[in-house]
Design a protein around this motif. Structure first.
Motif, PDB file in Angstrom:
ATOM      1  N   MET A 273      51.810  -6.818  39.134  1.00 42.22           N
ATOM      2  CA  MET A 273      50.714  -6.529  40.041  1.00 42.22           C
ATOM      3  C   MET A 273      49.516  -6.933  39.554  1.00 42.22           C
ATOM      4  O   MET A 273      48.725  -7.297  40.271  1.00 42.22           O
ATOM      5  CB  MET A 273      50.863  -4.954  40.373  1.00 42.22           C
ATOM      6  N   PHE A 274      49.242  -6.931  38.289  1.00 45.37           N
ATOM      7  CA  PHE A 274      47.912  -7.075  37.598  1.00 45.37           C
ATOM      8  C   PHE A 274      48.357  -8.232  36.390  1.00 45.37           C
ATOM      9  O   PHE A 274      49.474  -7.637  35.575  1.00 45.37           O
ATOM     10  CB  PHE A 274      47.246  -6.025  37.301  1.00 45.37           C
ATOM     11  N   ALA A 275      47.614  -8.947  36.053  1.00 48.17           N
ATOM     12  CA  ALA A 275      48.072  -9.780  34.767  1.00 48.17           C
ATOM     13  C   ALA A 275      48.081  -9.031  33.561  1.00 48.17           C
ATOM     14  O   ALA A 275      48.538  -9.434  32.393  1.00 48.17           O
ATOM     15  CB  ALA A 275      46.945 -11.094  35.051  1.00 48.17           C
ATOM     16  N   SER A 276      47.015  -8.182  33.349  1.00 47.55           N
ATOM     17  CA  SER A 276      46.869  -7.170  32.229  1.00 47.55           C
ATOM     18  C   SER A 276      48.448  -6.751  31.980  1.00 47.55           C
ATOM     19  O   SER A 276      48.537  -6.462  30.454  1.00 47.55           O
ATOM     20  CB  SER A 276      46.032  -6.124  32.301  1.00 47.55           C
ATOM     21  N   ASN A 277      49.319  -6.484  32.829  1.00 48.09           N
ATOM     22  CA  ASN A 277      50.643  -5.928  32.421  1.00 48.09           C
ATOM     23  C   ASN A 277      51.288  -6.703  31.742  1.00 48.09           C
ATOM     24  O   ASN A 277      52.220  -6.206  30.813  1.00 48.09           O
ATOM     25  CB  ASN A 277      51.312  -5.652  33.888  1.00 48.09           C
ATOM     26  N   HIS A 278      51.077  -7.977  31.885  1.00 51.60           N
ATOM     27  CA  HIS A 278      52.133  -8.847  30.937  1.00 51.60           C
ATOM     28  C   HIS A 278      52.127  -8.724  29.549  1.00 51.60           C
ATOM     29  O   HIS A 278      52.867  -9.120  28.889  1.00 51.60           O
ATOM     30  CB  HIS A 278      51.799 -10.354  31.423  1.00 51.60           C
ATOM     31  N   GLU A 279      50.827  -8.475  29.127  1.00 44.97           N
ATOM     32  CA  GLU A 279      51.034  -8.002  27.544  1.00 44.97           C
ATOM     33  C   GLU A 279      50.702  -6.448  27.252  1.00 44.97           C
ATOM     34  O   GLU A 279      50.416  -6.216  26.174  1.00 44.97           O
ATOM     35  CB  GLU A 279      49.858  -8.812  26.908  1.00 44.97           C
ATOM     36  N   GLY A 280      50.934  -5.584  28.224  1.00 45.42           N
ATOM     37  CA  GLY A 280      50.952  -4.291  28.212  1.00 45.42           C
ATOM     38  C   GLY A 280      49.499  -3.555  27.721  1.00 45.42           C
ATOM     39  O   GLY A 280      49.262  -2.501  27.337  1.00 45.42           O
ATOM     40  N   ILE A 281      48.499  -4.245  28.197  1.00 42.71           N
ATOM     41  CA  ILE A 281      47.173  -3.972  27.836  1.00 42.71           C
ATOM     42  C   ILE A 281      46.585  -3.158  28.811  1.00 42.71           C
ATOM     43  O   ILE A 281      46.904  -2.997  29.955  1.00 42.71           O
ATOM     44  CB  ILE A 281      45.999  -5.008  27.553  1.00 42.71           C
ATOM     45  N   VAL A 282      45.874  -1.985  28.568  1.00 47.22           N
ATOM     46  CA  VAL A 282      45.294  -1.147  29.554  1.00 47.22           C
ATOM     47  C   VAL A 282      43.640  -1.295  29.518  1.00 47.22           C
ATOM     48  O   VAL A 282      42.989  -0.811  28.445  1.00 47.22           O
ATOM     49  CB  VAL A 282      45.710   0.458  29.147  1.00 47.22           C
ATOM     50  N   PRO A 283      43.038  -1.934  30.303  1.00 46.52           N
ATOM     51  CA  PRO A 283      41.706  -1.992  30.402  1.00 46.52           C
ATOM     52  C   PRO A 283      40.845  -0.859  30.533  1.00 46.52           C
ATOM     53  O   PRO A 283      41.463   0.007  31.164  1.00 46.52           O
ATOM     54  CB  PRO A 283      41.336  -3.305  31.548  1.00 46.52           C
ATOM     55  N   ASP A 284      39.873  -0.832  30.126  1.00 45.93           N
ATOM     56  CA  ASP A 284      38.964   0.367  30.296  1.00 45.93           C
ATOM     57  C   ASP A 284      38.507   0.483  31.826  1.00 45.93           C
ATOM     58  O   ASP A 284      38.512   1.138  32.349  1.00 45.93           O
ATOM     59  CB  ASP A 284      37.689   0.622  29.261  1.00 45.93           C
ATOM     60  N   LEU A 285      37.969  -1.120  32.326  1.00 45.42           N
ATOM     61  CA  LEU A 285      37.552  -1.140  33.465  1.00 45.42           C
ATOM     62  C   LEU A 285      38.385  -2.420  33.796  1.00 45.42           C
ATOM     63  O   LEU A 285      38.414  -3.203  33.332  1.00 45.42           O
ATOM     64  CB  LEU A 285      36.051  -1.389  33.726  1.00 45.42           C
ATOM     65  N   ILE A 286      38.710  -2.331  35.279  1.00 43.09           N
ATOM     66  CA  ILE A 286      39.622  -3.598  36.174  1.00 43.09           C
ATOM     67  C   ILE A 286      38.687  -3.773  37.066  1.00 43.09           C
ATOM     68  O   ILE A 286      38.419  -3.036  37.939  1.00 43.09           O
ATOM     69  CB  ILE A 286      40.907  -3.052  36.110  1.00 43.09           C
ATOM     70  N   VAL A 287      38.325  -5.123  37.209  1.00 42.72           N
ATOM     71  CA  VAL A 287      37.512  -5.829  38.435  1.00 42.72           C
ATOM     72  C   VAL A 287      38.607  -6.554  39.414  1.00 42.72           C
ATOM     73  O   VAL A 287      39.216  -7.187  38.949  1.00 42.72           O
ATOM     74  CB  VAL A 287      36.374  -6.614  37.969  1.00 42.72           C
ATOM     75  N   LEU A 288      38.431  -6.196  40.722  1.00 39.26           N
ATOM     76  CA  LEU A 288      39.386  -6.544  41.648  1.00 39.26           C
ATOM     77  C   LEU A 288      38.669  -7.120  43.005  1.00 39.26           C
ATOM     78  O   LEU A 288      37.518  -6.577  43.058  1.00 39.26           O
ATOM     79  CB  LEU A 288      40.311  -5.488  42.054  1.00 39.26           C
TER      80      LEU A 288
END
Length: 457
Positions: free
Chosen positions: A285-300
Motif C-alpha cells: 500500500m505504501f513503499a515505506s512498508n518494503h523496509e518496515g520503516i514508520v515515517p513520522d509524517l507521510i505525504v500523499l
C-alpha cells in the motif's frame, strides 16, 4: 468538446476499474492525428508556452489500460497520468461516488462549514498508513502543497528550521518545493531565489554508488548533515522511499532504516514523500512498508482519489497537532467531490486487491525488462518495485547516461501508440507506471513496442 465513436466491449468483458472500452491498441491516423494537431495549434495560441506537453494526442476517453484520442486512436497507457489513475481511468466506483456527491453539494470549505467525508478520508488514511501509533491527517490539493505543509508541521513541532532533501529528489514546483527539488531544468531554472534553510544530502543510488551498501550510504549522508547543518538545527529530512522524477531510484537495503534511527535520536522529523509511490503502486500500500520503516509524517497525493485533485499529510498526532488552530488549511483542501472520489478509490484498492495486482504487473515487467537488459547492453539498469519500474539507458562502452537515445525511444513508442514517460536527473530513464486496471495482454504489447523501438534505434 471533441467526441469520437468509442470502441466498446460488453460489460462482462470490461477491464477491471474502467468503462467498457475495447482494450486494444488501434492506430487510425499518425500520432498526433489531424484533430490533435488542430488542438495543439489552439493550445499554442491560448496556453502559456511554459506548459509543455510530452505527447500531443488529445484525449477524449480512457479506461482500463487505454486512452482514446480525438482522432479515434486507442493508445496503451503506461503512464497513468504520472501514477494518478492507479484504479483505472473513469473507474466505476469513483464515477458513481463523485456523481452522487455532485448532486448534493460541490463546496462549502471544510474550515468554514465542514462535512463528514473529510473526516472519513482522514480516518481511512490514519488506518492505512504505516504504524499503529495515534495519527492525525490534514487534506490539501496537490503533492507540492502537502509537502509544504509537512514542513510546516515539522517546524512547528520541533521549533527548528533547517530541512534536508536528497540528491535526485523531486518534491514540487512551489517556491519551497523547488528548493527541495534537485533537478534544475526544467523545474528551477530562472525561478529563484528559493526558500532558505534547505540543504541537500547524497542519496543511495545503487547503480552508480560503486557497491556502497545502504547503511554505508546512510552514514555518508548523516556525516554530511551533521557537519554542514547539525542535528540541533534540523526540523526534518524529507525523501521519497523510491525516487520518482529523479529516476525511479530504489535505495539500497538499510538506507532508509538507518536514517529513521538517526532522526529518532536527534529529534528530527522523518517525512516520507509517497506522492508517487503511495496507494498500491509498488506492490504494497505504501513503499515505506518494503523496509518496515514508520515515517513520522507521510505525504500523499496522485493515486489517492482516482484522478481528482487531493493530497494529504498523515502522521504522528503530536506533530500534526503542533500548529496553532487556523494555521493549517485552504479554500479547496479536502473538497467534497475529491473526498468522495478518495473514499471510492480506497475501497477499490482494498476490495479489488490492487496491491496483489501491482505485484503481478511488477513480475511481468521485471521479466520483460530483464530480458531486454540481457539482450541490449544499452539498458544499464532495470529497477523499481511493483507497477513502478524503469530502465536506465547508457552508452555501453562508458556507462554514461544516454539522454538522446532515451528521448528517441520514447518518441518512437509514442508514434506507435504507447504512452511512456521519461525521467531522471540525467534524462536517461524510461519509467513505466501502468494503471493497475491494465490487462496483461496490453501490458505485454506495450512493453514489446518499447523493446522494438529500442531495437530499431
Amino acid at each position: 468538446m471533441t467526441t469520437v465513436d468509442l470502441p466498446r466491449v460488453s460489460d462482462t468483458d470490461a477491464p477491471l476499474g474502467g468503462p467498457s472500452l475495447a482494450q486494444v491498441r488501434r492506430l487510425v491516423t499518425a500520432i498526433p492525428g489531424p484533430k490533435s494537431q488542430a488542438l495543439s495549434a489552439r493550445k499554442t495560441a491560448a496556453v502559456s508556452a511554459g506548459v509543455g506537453v510530452a505527447l500531443p494526442a488529445y484525449i477524449v476517453a480512457a479506461g482500463g489500460g487505454v486512452l482514446i484520442d480525438a482522432d479515434g486512436n486507442s493508445l496503451i497507457d503506461l503512464g497513468s497520468g504520472i501514477a494518478v489513475t492507479g484504479v483505472g481511468n473513469s473507474a466505476p466506483r469513483v464515477v458513481a461516488a463523485v456523481a452522487a456527491q455532485l448532486a448534493q453539494f460541490t463546496h462549502t470549505c471544510f474550515t468554514v462549514s465542514p462535512y463528514d467525508s473529510y473526516i472519513e478520508v482522514a480516518e481511512a488514511l490514519n488506518r492505512l498508513t504505516p504504524g499503529d501509533h495515534l495519527k492525525r491527517t490534514a487534506l490539501f490539493n496537490s503533492g507540492a502543497e502537502a509537502v509544504e505543509n509537512a514542513v510546516k508541521f515539522a517546524r512547528a513541532f520541533t521549533g527548528k528550521q533547517a530541512v534536508v532533501a536528497f540528491d535526485h529528489a523531486y518534491h514540487g514546483r512551489t517556491t519551497l518545493t523547488m528548493a527541495l527539488t534537485a533537478k534544475n531544468i526544467p523545474y528551477k531554472d530562472g525561478f529563484g531565489p528559493f526558500a532558505p534553510e534547505v540543504y541537500r544530502a547524497p542519496m543511495s543510488y545503487p547503480y552508480r554508488d560503486g557497491g556502497l551498501s545502504g547503511v554505508e550510504a546512510a552514514k555518508r549522508a548523516i556525516l554530511q548533515m551533521e557537519k554542514q547543518v547539525g542535528g540541533g538545527n534540523m526540523a526534518a529530512i524529507i525523501l521519497e522511499p523510491i525516487q520518482g522524477e529523479g529516476g525511479f531510484i530504489v535505495p539500497a537495503p538499510g538506507f532508509l532504516p538507518t536514517l529513521v534511527d538517526w532522526c529518532r535520536a536527534n529529534n528530527v522529523v522523518f517525512i516520507a514523500d509517497e506522492v508517487q509511490t503511495g496507494f498500491a503502486r509498488t506492490g504494497d500500500m505504501f513503499a515505506s512498508n518494503h523496509e518496515g520503516i514508520v515515517p513520522d509524517l507521510i505525504v500523499l497525493a496522485k493515486g489517492i482519489a482516482g484522478g481528482l485533485p487531493l493530497s494529504a499529510v498523515t502522521g504522528r498526532a503530536d506533530i500534526m497537532d503542533a500548529p496553532q488552530p487556523g494555521g493549517i488549511g485552504g479554500t479547496y483542501g479536502g473538497n467534497p467531490l475529491a473526498c468522495a472520489a478518495a473514499l471510492a478509490t480506497i475501497e477499490s484498492y482494498e476490495s479489488d486487491n490492487l496491491v496483489g495486482r501491482a505485484r503481478e504487473i511488477g513480475a511481468i515487467m521485471t521479466e520483460c525488462l530483464g530480458a531486454l537488459q540481457l539482450a541490449d547492453a544499452r539498458v544499464g539498469d532495470v529497477r523499481g518495485r511493483g507497477a513502478m519500474m524503469a530502465i536506465e539507458l547508457v552508452d555501453p562502452s562508458t556507462g554514461e547516461p544516454d539522454a538522446q537515445l532515451t528521448g528517441r525511444v520514447a518518441a518512437a513508442a509514442h508514434a506507435r501508440g504507447v504512452v511512456v514517460l521519461t525521467c531522471g536527473t540525467y534524462g536517461n530513464v524510461i519509467r513505466f507506471l501502468p494503471p493497475l486496471s491494465i490487462p496483461d495482454h496490453l501490458l505485454l504489447e506495450g512493453l514489446q513496442v518499447v523493446t522494438d523501438a529500442l531495437g530499431a534505434l
